[in-house]
Design a protein around this motif. Sequence first.
Motif, PDB file in Angstrom:
ATOM      1  N   PRO A  72       0.802  -1.218   0.000  1.00 53.07           N
ATOM      2  CA  PRO A  72       0.000   0.000   0.000  1.00 53.07           C
ATOM      3  C   PRO A  72       0.833   1.264   0.000  1.00 53.07           C
ATOM      4  N   THR A  73       2.015   1.220   0.597  1.00 56.00           N
ATOM      5  CA  THR A  73       2.845   2.423   0.647  1.00 56.00           C
ATOM      6  C   THR A  73       3.444   2.745  -0.694  1.00 56.00           C
ATOM      7  N   GLU A  74       3.315   1.845  -1.690  1.00 49.75           N
ATOM      8  CA  GLU A  74       3.849   2.112  -3.020  1.00 49.75           C
ATOM      9  C   GLU A  74       2.790   2.633  -3.970  1.00 49.75           C
ATOM     10  N   SER A  75       1.585   2.876  -3.461  1.00 46.68           N
ATOM     11  CA  SER A  75       0.534   3.390  -4.326  1.00 46.68           C
ATOM     12  C   SER A  75       0.974   4.701  -4.935  1.00 46.68           C
ATOM     13  N   PRO A  76       1.102   4.793  -6.263  1.00 47.83           N
ATOM     14  CA  PRO A  76       1.755   5.940  -6.875  1.00 47.83           C
ATOM     15  C   PRO A  76       0.952   7.230  -6.827  1.00 47.83           C
ATOM     16  N   MET A  77      -0.344   7.163  -6.585  1.00 52.42           N
ATOM     17  CA  MET A  77      -1.121   8.391  -6.572  1.00 52.42           C
ATOM     18  C   MET A  77      -1.503   8.817  -5.157  1.00 52.42           C
ATOM     19  N   SER A  78      -0.818   8.321  -4.143  1.00 61.11           N
ATOM     20  CA  SER A  78      -1.076   8.757  -2.769  1.00 61.11           C
ATOM     21  C   SER A  78       0.091   9.589  -2.282  1.00 61.11           C
ATOM     22  N   GLU A  79      -0.211  10.532  -1.383  1.00 60.52           N
ATOM     23  CA  GLU A  79       0.819  11.436  -0.864  1.00 60.52           C
ATOM     24  C   GLU A  79       1.513  10.797   0.338  1.00 60.52           C
ATOM     25  N   GLN A  80       2.781  11.100   0.532  1.00 63.43           N
ATOM     26  CA  GLN A  80       3.508  10.636   1.705  1.00 63.43           C
ATOM     27  C   GLN A  80       3.301  11.631   2.840  1.00 63.43           C
ATOM     28  N   HIS A  81       3.126  11.071   4.034  1.00 59.33           N
ATOM     29  CA  HIS A  81       2.935  11.965   5.183  1.00 59.33           C
ATOM     30  C   HIS A  81       4.183  12.777   5.459  1.00 59.33           C
ATOM     31  N   GLY A  82       5.318  12.251   5.131  1.00 59.60           N
ATOM     32  CA  GLY A  82       6.568  12.938   5.444  1.00 59.60           C
ATOM     33  C   GLY A  82       7.007  13.908   4.382  1.00 59.60           C
ATOM     34  N   SER A  83       6.110  14.282   3.486  1.00 62.83           N
ATOM     35  CA  SER A  83       6.484  15.178   2.394  1.00 62.83           C
ATOM     36  C   SER A  83       6.908  16.526   2.948  1.00 62.83           C
ATOM     37  N   SER A  84       7.891  17.130   2.312  1.00 64.41           N
ATOM     38  CA  SER A  84       8.356  18.454   2.719  1.00 64.41           C
ATOM     39  C   SER A  84       7.538  19.548   2.081  1.00 64.41           C
ATOM     40  N   PHE A  85       6.545  19.191   1.270  1.00 63.15           N
ATOM     41  CA  PHE A  85       5.715  20.179   0.592  1.00 63.15           C
ATOM     42  C   PHE A  85       4.608  20.629   1.524  1.00 63.15           C
ATOM     43  N   THR A  86       4.770  21.771   2.154  1.00 65.46           N
ATOM     44  CA  THR A  86       3.801  22.278   3.113  1.00 65.46           C
ATOM     45  C   THR A  86       3.222  23.582   2.626  1.00 65.46           C
ATOM     46  N   MET A  87       2.141  23.995   3.265  1.00 63.50           N
ATOM     47  CA  MET A  87       1.494  25.229   2.860  1.00 63.50           C
ATOM     48  C   MET A  87       0.920  25.913   4.096  1.00 63.50           C
ATOM     49  N   GLU A  88       0.526  27.155   3.903  1.00 60.45           N
ATOM     50  CA  GLU A  88      -0.071  27.921   4.994  1.00 60.45           C
ATOM     51  C   GLU A  88      -1.541  28.116   4.692  1.00 60.45           C
ATOM     52  N   LYS A  89      -2.403  27.751   5.577  1.00 61.17           N
ATOM     53  CA  LYS A  89      -3.840  27.852   5.376  1.00 61.17           C
ATOM     54  C   LYS A  89      -4.433  28.536   6.593  1.00 61.17           C
ATOM     55  N   GLY A  90      -4.457  29.843   6.532  1.00 61.94           N
ATOM     56  CA  GLY A  90      -4.964  30.601   7.664  1.00 61.94           C
ATOM     57  C   GLY A  90      -4.190  30.341   8.940  1.00 61.94           C
ATOM     58  N   GLY A  91      -2.906  29.977   8.826  1.00 61.14           N
ATOM     59  CA  GLY A  91      -2.076  29.710   9.986  1.00 61.14           C
ATOM     60  C   GLY A  91      -2.135  28.279  10.444  1.00 61.14           C
ATOM     61  N   ASN A  92      -3.031  27.453   9.901  1.00 60.24           N
ATOM     62  CA  ASN A  92      -3.156  26.062  10.309  1.00 60.24           C
ATOM     63  C   ASN A  92      -2.715  25.161   9.175  1.00 60.24           C
ATOM     64  N   MET A  93      -2.021  24.095   9.535  1.00 67.14           N
ATOM     65  CA  MET A  93      -1.569  23.170   8.512  1.00 67.14           C
ATOM     66  C   MET A  93      -2.741  22.330   8.037  1.00 67.14           C
ATOM     67  N   GLY A  94      -2.771  22.027   6.732  1.00 66.51           N
ATOM     68  CA  GLY A  94      -3.847  21.227   6.175  1.00 66.51           C
ATOM     69  C   GLY A  94      -3.540  20.850   4.747  1.00 66.51           C
ATOM     70  N   ASP A  95      -4.463  20.138   4.100  1.00 71.02           N
ATOM     71  CA  ASP A  95      -4.294  19.748   2.703  1.00 71.02           C
ATOM     72  C   ASP A  95      -4.453  20.971   1.822  1.00 71.02           C
ATOM     73  N   GLU A  96      -3.569  21.121   0.875  1.00 68.05           N
ATOM     74  CA  GLU A  96      -3.641  22.284   0.002  1.00 68.05           C
ATOM     75  C   GLU A  96      -4.739  22.106  -1.036  1.00 68.05           C
ATOM     76  N   MET A  97      -5.299  23.239  -1.454  1.00 75.45           N
ATOM     77  CA  MET A  97      -6.341  23.244  -2.478  1.00 75.45           C
ATOM     78  C   MET A  97      -5.793  23.672  -3.828  1.00 75.45           C
ATOM     79  N   LEU A  98      -4.810  24.558  -3.808  1.00 77.09           N
ATOM     80  CA  LEU A  98      -4.308  25.166  -5.040  1.00 77.09           C
ATOM     81  C   LEU A  98      -2.837  24.821  -5.219  1.00 77.09           C
ATOM     82  N   ARG A  99      -2.473  24.477  -6.430  1.00 74.38           N
ATOM     83  CA  ARG A  99      -1.061  24.253  -6.769  1.00 74.38           C
ATOM     84  C   ARG A  99      -0.599  25.372  -7.697  1.00 74.38           C
TER      85      ARG A  99
END
Length: 514
Positions: A278-305
């Motif tokens: 399951p961890t090799e599923s190519p279309m799933s995100e890794q929890h340890g990704s360094s790609f972070t965003m700011e969403k009103g000061g709270n961390m969360g899933d990004e909407m816009l790329r």
Amino acid sequence: MENQGASSDHIIELRRMFFAKLEAEGCPVDGGFHMADIDRINNREKWLRLFIEHNDMDLKKALVQLWDTCVWRKNFGTNDLHDNSVRQEYLHEGFMFPKNRDVNGKRLMIFRSKLYTRGSKDMDDVKKILVYWIERVMIREEDLDQITLFFDLKDSGLSNMDMEYTRYIINTFKFYYPYSLNYIIIFEMPWILNTTFKIIKTLLPAKAVERMKFVNSKTLREFVDESNMLDIWGGPETYSWKFVPEEEGSVTRVVNNNNNNHVMNHNGRKVHFAKLSPTESPMSEQHGSSFTMEKGGNMGDEMLRVVQDTLIFNKSGNDFTGSVEIVNIDSKPITYKVKTTAPDKFRVRPSSGVLAPGSGTTVNVVLVHGCNLTSLSREKFLVMCMALGADKQTNSQDIAELWKNTPSHSHLVEQHKVKCLLPGVPHIGEASFKNGNAFSTSSSPDGDRQLSHLVQSVHELTDTVSRLEMRLRKNQTLLFLALLVIGFFCAATLYLVKGSVEGQGMEYCVRRDD
């Protein structure tokens, strides 16, 4: 600890959570969810397992994706897509079709880029073609088994590269068909598309990038057995695409015995292959990704790329212009707005708007005449977005009112900061921003600079190709005119020679008579 896969308890709980949500909130689509999807939730443990394993055993995230998938399937009409409900000529053209298998026994979904020209087809119809083939092959024929996307780019060019359709393909698998891709094979990619595909890779989750394989006719054998290679790839099988309606075709069925991975190929032989974890599923995100965003000061899933975080200005006639491509990677519609630190220096079009799930747009920026170019690198742009509820209106007046009444620092607003760059003007040492997080250019990798150069190279390549096409058309016109002149000259010469010969013959006859 390595993920061991979803258990029966996980599946039972996800099913319970789904129907509890349905009872508490009701169905968000008219007429309720499609009965085929409700039946699949009730009776197909394998379908629920895909959502759980794709989300790394997080049942809350799995529920959100399952719910959104059922909404999308009802709105799109996926269960009703059959041979006679899609555009027939597109099926017979063969720019997308299933054929043969990879080394793991997974069906190949082939996209022949040279047969697809950007802008020549109705986008809604080609989207239906994609979903039709996924439903037919992966859902009905392969019983929810993984497939391999095979992009055949041999003899393709920039005119065959459609970023909108490519984004749609990626997002369709990512959001609505979890844990569904074995490989993404890129075959014989022309050098002119190198930069374009590097940008496309930024749209993919890390696991999908790992499963993306760039191959040629020699290295393809690592992922597709020679016996399954078509002659157009250097294999033995003569390629001749002919669409066969589903009810008339020979359907390959999966043999599932306690989830043992065996399939019957077209020759009737059993093929065994190892299941990806399951961890090799190519279309799933890794929890340890360094790609972070700011969403009103709270961390969360990004909407816009934001495809690139640097707005590169290039000379276009008398103007300096740049552009930023933005993509809605959420499963719901969003509204966006673009602000700048110096509104008197720039003209931004469009400065706001609405993006449907999986869609994108290009924001164009023109530098006002008379502005100081040396200070351009100090300016910044802020790309903001918010999710739109089902009750929200999407006309320009209501969107403007929504942004007017929502402060930029609201927890509902997601922010992405974009810096400016004019090639040749130094801006070393300034702070740059990515997805709302500031970082120092001196301590960060060269990824931002490289990506900026990649984007600039794409623009330069596109401009070069356009100039070459114009020059080619001009040369073709001149050649045609030259051929007309030569033809006229040859005809005139023949006429004069013929007249001279006839005149000499008559003179000779007159002399004989004398």
